[in-house]
Design a protein around this motif. Sequence first.
Motif, short mmCIF file in Angstrom:
data_model
loop_
_atom_site.label_atom_id
_atom_site.label_comp_id
_atom_site.label_asym_id
_atom_site.label_seq_id
_atom_site.Cartn_x
_atom_site.Cartn_y
_atom_site.Cartn_z
N VAL A 139 -16.13 3.38 6.51
CA VAL A 139 -14.85 2.69 6.28
C VAL A 139 -15.07 1.34 5.57
CG1 VAL A 139 -14.68 1.60 8.56
CG2 VAL A 139 -12.60 2.26 7.35
N SER A 140 -16.21 0.70 5.79
CA SER A 140 -16.47 -0.59 5.11
C SER A 140 -16.65 -0.37 3.61
CB SER A 140 -17.70 -1.27 5.71
OG SER A 140 -18.81 -0.40 5.58
N GLU A 141 -17.22 0.77 3.24
CA GLU A 141 -17.40 1.07 1.81
C GLU A 141 -16.06 1.41 1.17
OE1 GLU A 141 -20.18 4.19 2.58
OE2 GLU A 141 -21.88 2.98 1.92
N MET A 142 -15.25 2.12 1.95
CA MET A 142 -13.90 2.44 1.47
C MET A 142 -13.13 1.15 1.20
SD MET A 142 -11.91 5.24 3.73
CE MET A 142 -12.71 6.78 3.63
N GLU A 143 -13.25 0.24 2.14
CA GLU A 143 -12.53 -1.04 2.03
C GLU A 143 -12.97 -1.79 0.77
OE1 GLU A 143 -13.11 -3.56 5.45
OE2 GLU A 143 -11.25 -4.64 5.02
N LYS A 144 -14.27 -1.79 0.53
CA LYS A 144 -14.79 -2.49 -0.65
C LYS A 144 -14.27 -1.83 -1.93
CE LYS A 144 -19.09 -3.63 -2.99
NZ LYS A 144 -20.52 -3.90 -2.90
N ALA A 145 -14.30 -0.50 -1.98
CA ALA A 145 -13.84 0.21 -3.18
C ALA A 145 -12.36 -0.04 -3.42
CB ALA A 145 -14.10 1.71 -3.03
N LEU A 146 -11.57 -0.02 -2.35
CA LEU A 146 -10.11 -0.14 -2.49
C LEU A 146 -9.68 -1.56 -2.80
CD1 LEU A 146 -9.10 2.31 0.39
CD2 LEU A 146 -8.93 2.71 -2.09
N ALA A 147 -10.56 -2.53 -2.57
CA ALA A 147 -10.21 -3.94 -2.86
C ALA A 147 -9.92 -4.15 -4.34
CB ALA A 147 -11.35 -4.85 -2.40
N ALA A 148 -10.37 -3.22 -5.19
CA ALA A 148 -10.13 -3.34 -6.63
C ALA A 148 -8.69 -3.00 -7.00
CB ALA A 148 -11.09 -2.41 -7.37
N PHE A 149 -7.88 -2.56 -6.03
CA PHE A 149 -6.52 -2.09 -6.36
C PHE A 149 -5.45 -2.83 -5.56
CE2 PHE A 149 -9.59 1.35 -6.93
CZ PHE A 149 -9.47 1.51 -8.31
N PRO A 150 -5.13 -4.07 -5.97
CA PRO A 150 -4.16 -4.86 -5.22
C PRO A 150 -2.81 -4.18 -5.08
CG PRO A 150 -4.86 -6.00 -7.26
CD PRO A 150 -5.71 -4.79 -7.11
N GLU A 151 -2.47 -3.30 -6.01
CA GLU A 151 -1.15 -2.62 -5.94
C GLU A 151 -0.99 -1.77 -4.68
OE1 GLU A 151 0.69 -0.61 -9.46
OE2 GLU A 151 -1.19 -1.31 -10.34
N VAL A 152 -2.12 -1.29 -4.15
CA VAL A 152 -2.02 -0.47 -2.92
C VAL A 152 -2.66 -1.18 -1.73
CG1 VAL A 152 -1.76 1.76 -4.07
CG2 VAL A 152 -4.06 0.89 -3.58
N ALA A 153 -2.77 -2.51 -1.82
CA ALA A 153 -3.50 -3.26 -0.79
C ALA A 153 -2.87 -3.09 0.60
CB ALA A 153 -3.56 -4.74 -1.17
N GLU A 154 -1.54 -3.11 0.65
CA GLU A 154 -0.90 -3.02 1.96
C GLU A 154 -1.20 -1.66 2.61
OE1 GLU A 154 3.42 -3.35 1.98
OE2 GLU A 154 3.41 -2.60 4.05
N LEU A 155 -1.04 -0.59 1.83
CA LEU A 155 -1.29 0.74 2.36
C LEU A 155 -2.78 0.93 2.68
CD1 LEU A 155 1.06 2.94 0.14
CD2 LEU A 155 1.53 1.83 2.32
N ALA A 156 -3.63 0.35 1.84
CA ALA A 156 -5.08 0.42 2.10
C ALA A 156 -5.38 -0.24 3.43
CB ALA A 156 -5.86 -0.24 0.97
N GLY A 157 -4.70 -1.33 3.72
CA GLY A 157 -4.90 -2.02 5.00
C GLY A 157 -4.58 -1.10 6.17
N HIS A 158 -3.52 -0.29 6.04
CA HIS A 158 -3.17 0.66 7.11
C HIS A 158 -4.25 1.73 7.25
CE1 HIS A 158 0.62 -1.28 7.44
NE2 HIS A 158 1.17 -0.74 6.37
N LEU A 159 -4.73 2.22 6.11
CA LEU A 159 -5.76 3.29 6.14
C LEU A 159 -7.05 2.76 6.78
CD1 LEU A 159 -6.83 6.10 5.30
CD2 LEU A 159 -7.44 5.11 3.08
N ILE A 160 -7.43 1.57 6.39
CA ILE A 160 -8.68 0.99 6.94
C ILE A 160 -8.51 0.72 8.45
CG2 ILE A 160 -10.25 -1.00 6.82
CD1 ILE A 160 -10.30 1.05 4.40
N ALA A 161 -7.34 0.19 8.81
CA ALA A 161 -7.10 -0.09 10.24
C ALA A 161 -7.15 1.20 11.06
CB ALA A 161 -5.75 -0.78 10.41
#
Length: 220
Positions: free
Chosen positions: A94-116
């Motif tokens: 999940v930490s690698e997922m978080e790092k990869a998804l940090a490149a996409f601010p447009e989906v940051a809120e939803l990424a936060g839910h997925l990581i959580a």
Amino acid sequence: MQDQRAELEWREDRVPVSVRFDDPYFSLEDGLAETRHVFLAGNDLTARFVDGFHIAELGFGTGLNFLTAWAAWRAAGVPGRLQFTSFEAFPMDVSEMEKALAAFPEVAELAGHLIAAGGGSAEFMDATLTVIEGDARETLAAWDGKADAWFLDGFSPAKNPELWGADLMAEVARHTVPAGTAATYTAAGFVRRGLEEAGFAVTRVPGFGRKRHMTRAVLG
Ligand SMILES: C[S@@+](CC[C@H](N)C(=O)[O-])C[C@H]1O[C@@H](n2cnc3c(N)ncnc32)[C@H](O)[C@@H]1O
């Protein structure tokens, strides 16, 4: 193939690249735009969304495709829930997922839910995510669901042929509703033929960025 994790290198400390398959998880140019072009437009998703609409995917990877589809679902304002099922043999930490998804601010809120939620299966407010771990050649045959739309997103067919074979495309068809669709970034001949043999009507349409063609398929 039990319990194998993804092994990654990072390009420009931004784009994850699979060591096992020697291929990036998403476009080096703009992964989000590629997902929108190939998988969302390729399946004509926005126009088709209804309560319970079910997307299935080969290759969950970073979760970017899921997040992009979920963002489109929210933007469409359709009441009800989106169903998203993805098949993944080599889950990412999940930490690698978080790092990869940090490149996409447009989906940051939803990424936060997925990581959580730990980066895998979860019931969100308006979406149900199911990640089925294991080799899709075994797990898809055993799945009892059917998708309205498929995202075929293995690594490149030359490097990850096991995720594009005719037998697996037949299973994809068997797990698709009548007139359901599939889309993929590749236009490789053996993939198109596999989809056709499985009962899809296949068309080649303009690809994303430097890729000349991609594939859309509709179950006959
Ligand atoms: C191009 S990446 C998918 C990217 C992903 N859709 C995203 O949004 O980040 C391809 C994925 O297919 C997975 N994969 C490769 N072979 C597989 C197999 N036999 N069964 C299931 N998944 C497989 C890889 O581990 C990888 O996560």
